[in-house]
Design a protein around this motif. Structure first.
Motif, PDB file in Angstrom:
ATOM      1  N   CYS A  41      28.205 -46.737 -48.057  1.00  0.00           N
ATOM      2  CA  CYS A  41      27.733 -46.681 -49.441  1.00  0.00           C
ATOM      3  C   CYS A  41      26.239 -46.956 -49.573  1.00  0.00           C
ATOM      4  CB  CYS A  41      28.525 -47.648 -50.308  1.00  0.00           C
ATOM      5  SG  CYS A  41      28.404 -49.359 -49.776  1.00  0.00           S
ATOM      6  N   TYR A  65      24.784 -37.033 -46.939  1.00  0.00           N
ATOM      7  CA  TYR A  65      25.441 -36.127 -47.894  1.00  0.00           C
ATOM      8  C   TYR A  65      26.110 -36.932 -49.006  1.00  0.00           C
ATOM      9  CZ  TYR A  65      24.808 -32.592 -44.292  1.00  0.00           C
ATOM     10  OH  TYR A  65      24.275 -31.757 -43.365  1.00  0.00           O
ATOM     11  N   GLU A  66      26.700 -38.043 -48.623  1.00  0.00           N
ATOM     12  CA  GLU A  66      27.348 -38.925 -49.580  1.00  0.00           C
ATOM     13  C   GLU A  66      26.318 -39.479 -50.571  1.00  0.00           C
ATOM     14  OE1 GLU A  66      30.143 -42.949 -49.288  1.00  0.00           O
ATOM     15  OE2 GLU A  66      29.038 -42.245 -47.548  1.00  0.00           O
ATOM     16  N   SER A  69      25.252 -36.789 -53.022  1.00  0.00           N
ATOM     17  CA  SER A  69      26.321 -36.558 -53.976  1.00  0.00           C
ATOM     18  C   SER A  69      26.324 -37.652 -55.050  1.00  0.00           C
ATOM     19  CB  SER A  69      27.670 -36.530 -53.258  1.00  0.00           C
ATOM     20  OG  SER A  69      28.692 -36.233 -54.145  1.00  0.00           O
ATOM     21  N   ARG A  70      26.143 -38.896 -54.634  1.00  0.00           N
ATOM     22  CA  ARG A  70      26.090 -40.001 -55.599  1.00  0.00           C
ATOM     23  C   ARG A  70      24.873 -39.882 -56.515  1.00  0.00           C
ATOM     24  NH1 ARG A  70      26.981 -43.238 -51.363  1.00  0.00           N
ATOM     25  NH2 ARG A  70      24.937 -44.144 -51.527  1.00  0.00           N
ATOM     26  N   HIS A  72      23.593 -37.136 -57.762  1.00  0.00           N
ATOM     27  CA  HIS A  72      23.805 -36.139 -58.807  1.00  0.00           C
ATOM     28  C   HIS A  72      25.019 -36.430 -59.697  1.00  0.00           C
ATOM     29  CE1 HIS A  72      20.613 -33.693 -57.256  1.00  0.00           C
ATOM     30  NE2 HIS A  72      21.131 -33.746 -56.046  1.00  0.00           N
ATOM     31  N   ALA A  73      25.913 -37.269 -59.237  1.00  0.00           N
ATOM     32  CA  ALA A  73      27.122 -37.545 -60.016  1.00  0.00           C
ATOM     33  C   ALA A  73      26.817 -38.103 -61.417  1.00  0.00           C
ATOM     34  CB  ALA A  73      28.048 -38.489 -59.252  1.00  0.00           C
ATOM     35  N   PRO A  74      25.902 -39.053 -61.572  1.00  0.00           N
ATOM     36  CA  PRO A  74      25.631 -39.567 -62.905  1.00  0.00           C
ATOM     37  C   PRO A  74      24.948 -38.558 -63.834  1.00  0.00           C
ATOM     38  CG  PRO A  74      24.870 -41.120 -61.246  1.00  0.00           C
ATOM     39  CD  PRO A  74      25.234 -39.863 -60.547  1.00  0.00           C
ATOM     40  N   LYS A  75      24.287 -37.574 -63.235  1.00  0.00           N
ATOM     41  CA  LYS A  75      23.588 -36.584 -64.063  1.00  0.00           C
ATOM     42  C   LYS A  75      24.579 -35.794 -64.874  1.00  0.00           C
ATOM     43  CE  LYS A  75      19.636 -35.945 -61.040  1.00  0.00           C
ATOM     44  NZ  LYS A  75      18.903 -34.986 -60.216  1.00  0.00           N
TER      45      LYS A  75
END
Length: 75
Positions: A41, A65-66, A69-70, A72-75
């Motif tokens: 994390c 990559y993780e 991904s994290r 862009h997730a909140p966007k």
């Protein structure tokens, strides 16, 4: 969790010594299934809880990559 969290920095050396055998590295990953991947994390203290070589190993690590991904997730 990390070997020494915030507020426990003065215990870092002792914890590294005691937890060294718990470091995630290539030797330990050799015991995992052939399709196992490293996920973390972040932030990772390279060469404490996970070896720097494993963290940067493109064939076993999906850490970056993780992280993307994290991002862009909140966007």
């Amino acid at each position: 969790d990390v070997f020494a969290s915030m507020g426990q920095v003065d215990e870092h050396e002792a914890r590294v010594k005691h937890f060294a055998c718990f470091q995630l590295n290539h030797a330990l990953m050799a015991h995992a299934a052939y399709h196992a991947l490293l996920m973390h994390c972040l932030p990772a203290n390279s060469d404490d809880e996970v070896s720097g070589e494993l963290l940067e190993d493109d064939s076993l690590s999906v850490v970056w990559y993780e992280a993307v991904s994290r991002l862009h997730a909140p966007k």
